[in-house]
Design a protein around this motif. Structure first.
Motif, PDB file in Angstrom:
ATOM      1  N   THR A  95       0.936  -1.014   0.003  1.00 17.31           N
ATOM      2  CA  THR A  95      -0.011  -0.036   0.052  1.00 17.31           C
ATOM      3  C   THR A  95       0.839   1.317  -0.078  1.00 17.31           C
ATOM      4  OG1 THR A  95      -1.819  -1.213   1.028  1.00 17.31           O
ATOM      5  CG2 THR A  95      -1.779   1.202   1.188  1.00 17.31           C
ATOM      6  N   ILE A  96       1.728   0.984   0.579  1.00 16.40           N
ATOM      7  CA  ILE A  96       2.937   2.297   0.828  1.00 16.40           C
ATOM      8  C   ILE A  96       3.504   2.671  -0.573  1.00 16.40           C
ATOM      9  CG2 ILE A  96       5.047   3.364   1.939  1.00 16.40           C
ATOM     10  CD1 ILE A  96       4.519   1.712   4.410  1.00 16.40           C
ATOM     11  N   CYS A  97       3.857   1.480  -1.353  1.00 12.45           N
ATOM     12  CA  CYS A  97       4.321   1.532  -2.683  1.00 12.45           C
ATOM     13  C   CYS A  97       3.535   2.167  -3.663  1.00 12.45           C
ATOM     14  CB  CYS A  97       4.831   0.128  -2.927  1.00 12.45           C
ATOM     15  SG  CYS A  97       5.769   0.098  -4.350  1.00 12.45           S
ATOM     16  N   GLU A  98       2.258   1.789  -3.454  1.00 14.23           N
ATOM     17  CA  GLU A  98       1.165   2.255  -4.232  1.00 14.23           C
ATOM     18  C   GLU A  98       0.907   3.864  -4.045  1.00 14.23           C
ATOM     19  OE1 GLU A  98      -1.782   2.031  -7.164  1.00 14.23           O
ATOM     20  OE2 GLU A  98      -0.381   0.447  -6.522  1.00 14.23           O
ATOM     21  N   LEU A  99       0.880   4.421  -2.627  1.00 19.50           N
ATOM     22  CA  LEU A  99       0.573   5.508  -2.452  1.00 19.50           C
ATOM     23  C   LEU A  99       1.840   6.642  -2.976  1.00 19.50           C
ATOM     24  CD1 LEU A  99      -0.964   5.151   1.130  1.00 19.50           C
ATOM     25  CD2 LEU A  99      -1.993   6.056  -1.115  1.00 19.50           C
ATOM     26  N   MET A 100       3.042   5.870  -2.851  1.00 20.72           N
ATOM     27  CA  MET A 100       4.239   6.771  -3.204  1.00 20.72           C
ATOM     28  C   MET A 100       4.216   6.611  -4.720  1.00 20.72           C
ATOM     29  SD  MET A 100       5.693   7.877  -0.638  1.00 20.72           S
ATOM     30  CE  MET A 100       7.315   7.976  -1.063  1.00 20.72           C
TER      31      MET A 100
END
Length: 192
Positions: free
Chosen positions: A163-168
């Motif tokens: 999810t962090i990767c997606e948001l970044m």
């Protein structure tokens, strides 16, 4: 013979790309307290992970504040990877943006005009009493540190790596984990 053979290889620890550090919650509070009219720009960067150029290109048509799920819909031409993306916004940030949006704002009007110049950023950092470099002179507190803070805070909150990767908006979590997560602010002792 090879004329470059006698030139030593650079020390990777010294010659890496400039690494940014995350701000601690106390540092965020101190920075926002001295930012004045730039406070909302910094707050949006901290809440969205948008890059400086993406903030500069952000238009009111990209910001959806009236929906049940406030968000920024990035246009492909306004992003680094040219893919666009959806960035959820916290309610508090959405309310602040709605409060400053001019009633007669054209859809293509810029949200932030202008984006703080780097000299202004470093003046704000100094006024907040923050060090521009860490004690080792390796990690810099640059505007991009707001993006590093976004990723670091997501990790600290227990958000899944994917999810962090997606948001970044990264294609590889290794980049997110190694460059955009500041391990110095992790609670290693608390975790142990």
């Amino acid at each position: 013979g090879n004329p470059l053979e006698s030139i030593p290889l650079p020390d990777a620890r010294i010659h890496r790309r400039r690494l940014r550090r995350a701000l601690t919650p106390d540092e965020v509070s101190r920075l926002l307290a001295v930012a004045g009219k730039r406070e909302l720009c910094y707050r949006v960067a901290l809440a969205s992970g948008l890059r400086r150029k993406e903030l500069r290109l952000l238009e009111w048509r990209d910001v959806h504040l009236d929906d049940s799920r406030p968000r920024i819909e990035l246009r492909p031409e306004a992003t680094k990877n040219r893919r666009g993306g959806t960035i959820p916004l916290p309610e508090s940030v959405a309310r602040r943006l709605a409060a400053v949006k001019p009633e007669s704002a054209a859809a293509t009007a810029r949200v932030f005009k202008p984006i703080p110049a780097l000299q202004t950023w470093f003046a704000d950092v100094k006024r907040a009493g923050l060090a521009a470099w860490d004690d080792d002179g390796v990690l810099r507190l640059g505007f991009h540190s707001l993006r590093v803070t976004f990723a670091t805070e997501l990790e600290r909150a227990g958000v899944s790596p994917r999810t962090i990767c997606e948001l970044m908006r990264h294609s590889d979590y290794k980049l997110t984990a190694t460059v955009y997560t500041d391990t110095r602010v992790r609670d290693v002792f608390g975790a142990a």
